[in-house]
Motif scaffolding. Structure first.
Motif, PDB file in Angstrom:
ATOM      1  N   ASP A 215       0.821  -1.217   0.000  1.00 47.61           N
ATOM      2  CA  ASP A 215       0.000   0.000   0.000  1.00 47.61           C
ATOM      3  C   ASP A 215       0.854   1.266   0.000  1.00 47.61           C
ATOM      4  N   ILE A 216       1.957   1.265   0.716  1.00 46.20           N
ATOM      5  CA  ILE A 216       2.821   2.448   0.724  1.00 46.20           C
ATOM      6  C   ILE A 216       3.388   2.686  -0.675  1.00 46.20           C
ATOM      7  N   LYS A 217       3.873   1.625  -1.323  1.00 49.66           N
ATOM      8  CA  LYS A 217       4.492   1.770  -2.645  1.00 49.66           C
ATOM      9  C   LYS A 217       3.476   2.065  -3.738  1.00 49.66           C
ATOM     10  N   ASN A 218       2.257   1.520  -3.623  1.00 49.12           N
ATOM     11  CA  ASN A 218       1.290   1.632  -4.711  1.00 49.12           C
ATOM     12  C   ASN A 218       0.228   2.704  -4.505  1.00 49.12           C
ATOM     13  N   ILE A 219       0.085   3.204  -3.280  1.00 52.96           N
ATOM     14  CA  ILE A 219      -0.930   4.226  -3.020  1.00 52.96           C
ATOM     15  C   ILE A 219      -0.292   5.538  -2.559  1.00 52.96           C
ATOM     16  N   VAL A 220       0.547   5.477  -1.522  1.00 51.87           N
ATOM     17  CA  VAL A 220       1.087   6.705  -0.945  1.00 51.87           C
ATOM     18  C   VAL A 220       2.154   7.335  -1.843  1.00 51.87           C
ATOM     19  N   ILE A 221       3.143   6.544  -2.278  1.00 51.61           N
ATOM     20  CA  ILE A 221       4.238   7.108  -3.079  1.00 51.61           C
ATOM     21  C   ILE A 221       3.738   7.725  -4.394  1.00 51.61           C
ATOM     22  N   PRO A 222       2.820   7.082  -5.138  1.00 47.53           N
ATOM     23  CA  PRO A 222       2.306   7.741  -6.347  1.00 47.53           C
ATOM     24  C   PRO A 222       1.636   9.090  -6.073  1.00 47.53           C
ATOM     25  N   ARG A 223       0.991   9.223  -4.918  1.00 43.82           N
ATOM     26  CA  ARG A 223       0.386  10.510  -4.561  1.00 43.82           C
ATOM     27  C   ARG A 223       1.467  11.561  -4.315  1.00 43.82           C
ATOM     28  N   VAL A 224       2.594  11.140  -3.763  1.00 38.84           N
ATOM     29  CA  VAL A 224       3.717  12.053  -3.550  1.00 38.84           C
ATOM     30  C   VAL A 224       4.318  12.473  -4.891  1.00 38.84           C
ATOM     31  N   VAL A 225       4.542  11.495  -5.760  1.00 38.87           N
ATOM     32  CA  VAL A 225       5.151  11.776  -7.064  1.00 38.87           C
ATOM     33  C   VAL A 225       4.277  12.722  -7.876  1.00 38.87           C
ATOM     34  N   ALA A 226       2.975  12.544  -7.812  1.00 36.75           N
ATOM     35  CA  ALA A 226       2.049  13.362  -8.614  1.00 36.75           C
ATOM     36  C   ALA A 226       2.140  14.846  -8.278  1.00 36.75           C
ATOM     37  N   GLN A 227       2.586  15.178  -7.069  1.00 40.74           N
ATOM     38  CA  GLN A 227       2.678  16.584  -6.648  1.00 40.74           C
ATOM     39  C   GLN A 227       3.957  17.268  -7.113  1.00 40.74           C
ATOM     40  N   GLN A 228       4.894  16.498  -7.635  1.00 35.89           N
ATOM     41  CA  GLN A 228       6.222  17.039  -7.924  1.00 35.89           C
ATOM     42  C   GLN A 228       6.309  17.626  -9.334  1.00 35.89           C
ATOM     43  N   PRO A 229       7.171  18.625  -9.524  1.00 40.62           N
ATOM     44  CA  PRO A 229       7.461  19.096 -10.887  1.00 40.62           C
ATOM     45  C   PRO A 229       8.204  18.019 -11.664  1.00 40.62           C
ATOM     46  N   GLU A 230       8.263  18.157 -12.968  1.00 39.88           N
ATOM     47  CA  GLU A 230       8.815  17.114 -13.831  1.00 39.88           C
ATOM     48  C   GLU A 230      10.249  16.746 -13.470  1.00 39.88           C
ATOM     49  N   GLU A 231      11.068  17.733 -13.113  1.00 37.11           N
ATOM     50  CA  GLU A 231      12.475  17.421 -12.819  1.00 37.11           C
ATOM     51  C   GLU A 231      12.616  16.592 -11.541  1.00 37.11           C
ATOM     52  N   ILE A 232      11.678  16.716 -10.615  1.00 30.95           N
ATOM     53  CA  ILE A 232      11.715  15.894  -9.398  1.00 30.95           C
ATOM     54  C   ILE A 232      11.088  14.527  -9.660  1.00 30.95           C
TER      55      ILE A 232
END
Length: 426
Positions: A215-232
């Protein structure tokens, strides 16, 4: 040669952060009902117990037990099986009056009520040195590893509170992010991510850990990645090493698992180990304490300098003597990233002419006598967005009070950029 750098964060349910939030909730209530309050309050939390201690000079009378319980319930400690419950824990208060020996250097009488008289009369609440830092590696001028560590836990908290995609989470959690940097100090990739989260007891240890890691890898981390600019976003890849609840199950947590104290997460509160720290905590201290107000002021300076293009990275130090208004010194380090043809010492002289670092001036310019501090007490005091909002105290009680148009995180405003550009000829 490339190198690795790591920062950590802790959730609002971490024992030390519970203590910070209670202390800052008390600060806010004292300031809401008496803006001239002088407060230094510490909190200890452990299994089923909260202890409040400290010094106060205020005309306000507070039900400190109720305030503490509301903070605990708001974090999410509402169940008996947590062994720490806002409704049932004991709350002991040992708060007493502030020493007049300390107060006399801060609250000197002035000949008149002008700004200059007050600014020259109000001395620093203590000696010490405070640091502010900023870097242009993120949009909010914060170190990337800490910014990601905070974001992971904020998303974990949001998922916990939503209680739909993941239903077993408990409030206590920690995160850690390690980033590889190139030899010119640019982030290249994320090397590893650590997440430890408290959880319900819902199966065998193997079943629980497999579910949590998935759940951390498939739910939480994608939500974190989605907030980042392209270079991050590009720094996230399949080679990241994940350590999720690496010691095994984490059912016993919060104050039942570890005692919490105000002021023990000062690196989480600031820059994750980047820059420097003077050693003084923030939470539980009113703004006359330069540990807090000057740390905010130096962040304001550093952020505006980087945003104005003076340097890619800036560290600012200011120091004080107790009871004395004028700082003992101002130091600036641009780490060799300066974009102006000046030595760091000359940059500091120009900064001194732009920013007034006397304690009363800091309070006034950053509006620090407002009750805005509980919001600072989790996920960092720096790097959040400045905003304006109303805030209600003692809701539902006969002394309910709503203050309108409060400014939060004023030290994050980029309101000195143009003045800096003019001064530096940028």
């Amino acid at each position: 040669m490339s190198y690795l750098f790591t920062s950590e964060s802790v959730s609002e349910g971490h024992p030390d952060k519970i203590a910070d939030q209670i202390s800052d909730a008390l600060i806010d209530h004292f300031l809401a009902y008496d803006k001239n309050s002088k407060v230094a309050c510490e909190t200890l939390v452990t299994t089923g117990q909260v202890v409040l201690a400290g010094e106060v000079k205020s005309d306000a009378y507070l039900d400190v037990q109720t305030i503490a319980r509301e903070v605990i319930n708001g974090i999410g400690y509402t169940k008996g099986e947590y062994m720490f419950n806002g409704d049932s824990c004991g709350v002991i208060s040992a708060i007493h009056e502030q020493s007049p020996d300390i107060n006399q250097g801060v609250d000197r009488k002035v000949a008149d009520e002008t700004f200059e008289s007050k600014a020259n009369a109000q001395g620093a609440g203590d000696q010490g040195m405070m640091f502010g830092y900023a870097t242009n590696e993120t949009a909010n001028y914060m170190p990337l590893a800490l910014d990601l560590a905070h974001t992971i836990l904020k998303e974990l908290s949001a998922v916990r509170r939503d209680n739909k995609e993941i239903t077993y989470l408990r409030p206590d959690a920690k995160s850690q992010v390690t980033i590889e940097y190139s030899d010119d100090h640019k982030p290249v990739r994320i090397d590893s991510i650590v997440v430890s989260t408290q959880h319900d007891d819902f199966g065998t240890e193997e079943e629980m850990l497999n579910k949590i890691r998935e759940d951390i890898k498939n739910i939480v981390i994608p939500r974190v990645v989605a907030q980042q600019p392209e270079e991050i976003k590009a720094l996230f890849n399949e080679q990241i090493k994940y350590h999720i609840n690496p010691t095994g199950k984490f059912v016993i947590g919060g104050p039942h698992g570890d005692t919490g104290l105000t002021g023990r997460k000062i690196i989480v509160d600031t820059y994750g180990g980047k820059g420097a720290h003077g050693g003084g905590a923030f939470s539980g201290k009113d703004p006359s304490k330069v540990d807090r107000s000057a740390a905010y002021a130096t962040r304001h300076i550093a952020k505006n300098l980087v945003a104005a293009g003076v340097a890619d990275e800036v560290l600012v130090q200011v120091s004080y003597a107790i009871g004395v208004a004028e700082p003992c010194g101002l130091y600036i380090n641009t780490y060799g990233t300066s974009k102006v043809d000046l030595h760091d010492g000359d940059i500091a002289k120009k900064v001194s002419a732009i920013f007034d670092l006397r304690p009363y001036a800091i309070e006034e310019n950053l509006k620090l006598r407002n009750p805005i501090y509980q919001e600072t007490a989790s996920y960092g005091h720096m790097g959040k967005e400045h905003y304006i909002a109303d805030k209600t105290f003692n809701k539902g009680h006969k002394n309910e009070l709503t203050l309108q148009g409060l400014e939060f995180f004023t030290w994050e405003k980029l309101d000195k950029v143009e003045e800096i550009k003019t001064a530096f000829g940028i």
